[in-house]
Enzyme design. Structure first.
Site, mmCIF file in Angstrom:
data_model
loop_
_atom_site.group_PDB
_atom_site.id
_atom_site.type_symbol
_atom_site.label_atom_id
_atom_site.label_comp_id
_atom_site.label_asym_id
_atom_site.label_seq_id
_atom_site.Cartn_x
_atom_site.Cartn_y
_atom_site.Cartn_z
ATOM 1 N N ASP A 134 0.834 -1.202 0.000
ATOM 2 C CA ASP A 134 0.000 0.000 0.000
ATOM 3 C C ASP A 134 0.875 1.262 0.000
ATOM 4 O OD1 ASP A 134 -2.397 1.377 0.092
ATOM 5 O OD2 ASP A 134 -3.082 0.463 1.957
ATOM 6 N N GLU A 167 -0.961 1.887 -5.251
ATOM 7 C CA GLU A 167 -0.613 3.304 -5.180
ATOM 8 C C GLU A 167 -1.784 4.170 -5.630
ATOM 9 O OE1 GLU A 167 0.943 6.709 -7.631
ATOM 10 O OE2 GLU A 167 -0.204 4.931 -8.123
ATOM 11 N N TRP A 168 -2.909 3.542 -5.885
ATOM 12 C CA TRP A 168 -4.199 4.215 -6.195
ATOM 13 C C TRP A 168 -4.211 4.956 -7.526
ATOM 14 C CZ3 TRP A 168 -2.309 6.782 -1.328
ATOM 15 C CH2 TRP A 168 -2.389 5.908 -0.242
ATOM 16 N N GLY A 169 -3.212 4.713 -8.369
ATOM 17 C CA GLY A 169 -3.244 5.333 -9.693
ATOM 18 C C GLY A 169 -2.799 6.776 -9.730
ATOM 19 N N ASP A 189 -10.223 3.821 -3.496
ATOM 20 C CA ASP A 189 -10.902 2.634 -2.960
ATOM 21 C C ASP A 189 -12.347 2.512 -3.448
ATOM 22 O OD1 ASP A 189 -8.567 2.436 -1.580
ATOM 23 O OD2 ASP A 189 -9.500 2.174 0.388
HETATM 24 C C1 GAL Z 1 -6.022 1.566 1.313
HETATM 25 C C2 GAL Z 1 -6.158 0.527 0.206
HETATM 26 C C3 GAL Z 1 -7.266 -0.422 0.588
HETATM 27 C C4 GAL Z 1 -6.918 -1.076 1.912
HETATM 28 C C5 GAL Z 1 -6.677 -0.026 2.975
HETATM 29 C C6 GAL Z 1 -6.158 -0.632 4.273
HETATM 30 O O1 GAL Z 1 -4.991 2.436 1.000
HETATM 31 O O2 GAL Z 1 -6.443 1.175 -1.005
HETATM 32 O O3 GAL Z 1 -7.456 -1.401 -0.418
HETATM 33 O O4 GAL Z 1 -5.772 -1.873 1.753
HETATM 34 O O5 GAL Z 1 -5.718 0.926 2.541
HETATM 35 O O6 GAL Z 1 -5.925 0.307 5.263
#
Ligand code: GAL
Length: 367
Positions: A134, A167-169, A189
């Site tokens: 993450d 890394e969310w793109g 997310d």
């Molecule tokens: C976010 C991630 C999620 C989940 C979450 C956990 O950054 O996009 O899929 O892993 O953290 O805290």
């Protein structure tokens, strides 16, 4: 590590499995994971292709041990991660785990910055087959450099481990992550809401060129069974399959309805996702509430077409054969993959009545 895409054969088709986050957040423990793994077998999901059982954020104790090693939260995982991975393996499944590239995970727990080689080695010793890394608490860090370090650390650990880049793109990972990991998040997310599913879908439309065997765009894990309507579950699942997305279920497998199980184990839809050619769908038409997505399949002149109805009324949707890559004069064979039934020979166009917030998926082959 050479230039170019990964081609280590670890993810020739998009990874499939289950991840704890969408449904359980940090409320995870050994029992949940084992019951989920068992449910994956009993529900037919393993036979449908689901393999990875992945624990997300919240598995670790609040501090590393004196040597600097990760420790599992002893209240949640009293027998430790290696024993858990072993039991998951004994069911014919693979085991995955989560960490974060920065100083802390998104939930404030210990993360891997400066510990990449140590953590990868430890994961390998524990029998981990898949690592999601993450991007919280990474101020000032370069995603490309951090994930390159992770790729090297996994390589050095000498165990085949799928690397899931989360890394969310933000830094356009589709342009660089394919040389480092097997999948990379392209977006924020997902939520169990129709508006979230469609917003994420819109963000995938221009990314089809970047995906392929061993390097997949990841529009996030599934929300099937987490509160969408049955039609929405089908649309979500069908479009993720069209996108060649990793199919990581995110619901409670221990108590899912038959409807939900039928969606997740719809073999002919899964087969589109897992098609050997690994070609992500393109959106070839978008009107106000309706869309046509097309992807090429392995085999001669075979394609999948998804007709998506984003509107609030049932609609008859159609796509012209010339629009989807055939000649208008061709005769094609059409099969409805949700209904598992042959529609028969068609000329000029293919048509399907699609309920509100749902999607039909048709397999079209030239005669
Ligand atoms: C976010 C991630 C999620 C989940 C979450 C956990 O950054 O996009 O899929 O892993 O953290 O805290």
């Amino acid at each position: 590590m050479g230039i170019g895409r990964l081609s280590d054969g670890l993810a020739p088709t998009p990874p499939m499995g289950w991840n704890s986050w969408n449904r359980f957040g940090i409320q995870i423990n050994e029992r949940l994971v084992l019951e989920t793994a068992e449910a994956m077998v009993e529900s037919g999901m393993r036979d449908a292709g689901y393999r990875y059982v992945v624990i997300d954020d919240g598995w670790m104790a609040p501090e590393r041990d004196r040597n600097g090693d990760f420790v599992a939260d002893p209240a949640k995982f009293p027998r430790g991660i290696a024993a858990l991975a072993e039991r998951v393996h004994a069911l014919g499944l693979r085991f995955g785990i989560y960490t974060d590239a920065g100083t802390r995970t998104c939930q404030g727990l210990p993360a891997s910055l400066g510990y990449e080689f140590r953590d990868a080695r430890r994961f390998a010793e524990w029998g981990v087959d898949y690592v999601k890394v993450d991007w919280c608490h990474t101020d000032g860090l370069s995603p490309r450099a951090c994930y390159a370090k992770w790729a090297m650390a996994i390589h050095a650990a000498r165990r085949p481990i799928v690397l899931s880049i989360c890394e969310w793109g933000r830094a356009r990972p589709w342009e660089w992550a394919g040389t480092l990991g097997h999948l990379w998040r392209t977006c924020w997310d997902i939520q169990p809401e129709w508006s979230s599913v469609t917003a994420i879908l819109d963000r995938q439309a221009d990314l089809h060129a970047y995906s392929g065997p061993d390097h997949w765009n990841d529009p996030d894990m599934l929300e099937v069974g987490n509160g969408l309507s049955d039609g929405e579950d089908r649309a979500h699942f069908a479009l993720w399959a069209m996108l060649a997305a990793p199919l990581m279920a995110g619901n409670d497998l221990r108590q899912m309805s038959d409807d939900v199980r039928r969606v997740l184990t719809a073999n002919e839809i899964v087969a589109i996702d897992q098609d050997a050619r690994g070609m992500q769908a393109r959106r070839i038409r978008r009107e106000e509430d309706t869309e046509v997505w097309v992807r090429g399949l392995a085999g001669t002149r075979a394609i999948a077409v998804a007709l998506l109805n984003r509107g609030s009324e049932d609609r008859e949707l159609s796509a012209g054969l010339d629009e989807v890559g055939f000649a208008a004069t061709d005769v094609v064979r059409v099969r409805d993959l949700w209904l598992r039934s042959d529609i028969g020979a068609r000329r000029r166009e293919i048509v399907s009545t699609v309920p509100s917030h749902s999607a039909a998926v048709l397999r079209v082959t030239a005669y």
